[in-house]
Motif scaffolding. Structure first.
Motif, PDB file in Angstrom:
ATOM      1  N   ARG A  27       0.838  -1.210   0.000  1.00  0.00           N
ATOM      2  CA  ARG A  27       0.000   0.000   0.000  1.00  0.00           C
ATOM      3  C   ARG A  27       0.874   1.261   0.000  1.00  0.00           C
ATOM      4  NH1 ARG A  27      -5.563   1.528  -0.614  1.00  0.00           N
ATOM      5  NH2 ARG A  27      -5.555   3.718  -0.051  1.00  0.00           N
ATOM      6  N   GLU A  31       0.996   3.931  -3.007  1.00  0.00           N
ATOM      7  CA  GLU A  31       0.672   5.325  -2.708  1.00  0.00           C
ATOM      8  C   GLU A  31       1.764   6.263  -3.221  1.00  0.00           C
ATOM      9  OE1 GLU A  31       0.010   5.206   1.513  1.00  0.00           O
ATOM     10  OE2 GLU A  31      -2.137   4.842   1.263  1.00  0.00           O
ATOM     11  N   ARG A  32       2.980   5.806  -3.190  1.00  0.00           N
ATOM     12  CA  ARG A  32       4.107   6.627  -3.657  1.00  0.00           C
ATOM     13  C   ARG A  32       3.996   6.955  -5.146  1.00  0.00           C
ATOM     14  NH1 ARG A  32      10.349   4.557  -3.426  1.00  0.00           N
ATOM     15  NH2 ARG A  32      11.245   6.277  -4.596  1.00  0.00           N
ATOM     16  N   ALA A  35      -1.023   7.167  -5.996  1.00  0.00           N
ATOM     17  CA  ALA A  35      -1.934   7.440  -4.874  1.00  0.00           C
ATOM     18  C   ALA A  35      -3.322   7.877  -5.340  1.00  0.00           C
ATOM     19  CB  ALA A  35      -1.334   8.491  -3.954  1.00  0.00           C
ATOM     20  N   LEU A  38      -5.850   5.010  -6.197  1.00  0.00           N
ATOM     21  CA  LEU A  38      -6.231   4.000  -5.209  1.00  0.00           C
ATOM     22  C   LEU A  38      -7.572   4.311  -4.556  1.00  0.00           C
ATOM     23  CD1 LEU A  38      -2.784   3.514  -3.436  1.00  0.00           C
ATOM     24  CD2 LEU A  38      -3.825   2.068  -5.187  1.00  0.00           C
ATOM     25  N   GLU A  40     -10.134   4.130  -1.288  1.00  0.00           N
ATOM     26  CA  GLU A  40      -9.961   4.204   0.166  1.00  0.00           C
ATOM     27  C   GLU A  40      -9.947   2.794   0.765  1.00  0.00           C
ATOM     28  OE1 GLU A  40      -9.633   6.806   2.418  1.00  0.00           O
ATOM     29  OE2 GLU A  40      -9.295   8.085   0.683  1.00  0.00           O
TER      30      GLU A  40
END
Length: 132
Positions: A27, A31-32, A35, A38, A40
């Motif tokens: 994750r 996200e890097r 992000a 994605l 929630e």
């Protein structure tokens, strides 16, 4: 009874270990790079369909033949190959088609697929041998 124990033990190991990896490593990695793409919360129905089918394929192609041969090492090796191919298909396709996909994602997730699948196949075979 052996196929049921094999499936349940393999699926349990696969799910528990992958859940830990997804929360702690994957994750944050995703996200890097992506992000804004994605959700929630993951779509649990889609995740369940993948896990149920993937473990069934792993059992059919790798674990059951290795159990019948009494060869846990075979499950480890062939599981790792299957995992690298399956996860690599996803990762390399995304890298080939999506602008923000990173070679770091490809390397980490493809390697993870090999490790997770190989270890899950080996452990499922080992547990089944002990319990039956």
């Amino acid at each position: 009874m052996k196929p049921i124990i094999l499936y349940l033990s393999t699926a349990t190991i696969f799910l528990v270990v992958d859940a830990i990896m997804l929360k702690t490593v994957m994750r944050p990695l995703f996200e890097r790079y992506i992000a804004d793409w994605l959700l929630e919360e993951p779509r649990l129905g889609a995740a369940a369909a993948f896990y149920l089918a993937y473990v069934a394929g792993l059992i059919y192609l790798v674990s059951w033949p290795a159990l019948q041969a009494g060869d846990g090492g075979r499950a480890l090796l062939q599981g790792a190959i299957l995992g690298a191919v399956a996860y690599g298909t996803y990762e390399f396709t995304n890298y080939a088609t999506l602008r923000n996909w990173s070679p770091v994602q490809v390397a980490i997730d493809t390697s993870w697929g090999a490790v997770l699948t190989g270890l899950s196949a080996w452990a499922g075979v080992a547990i089944t041998r002990v319990l039956t």
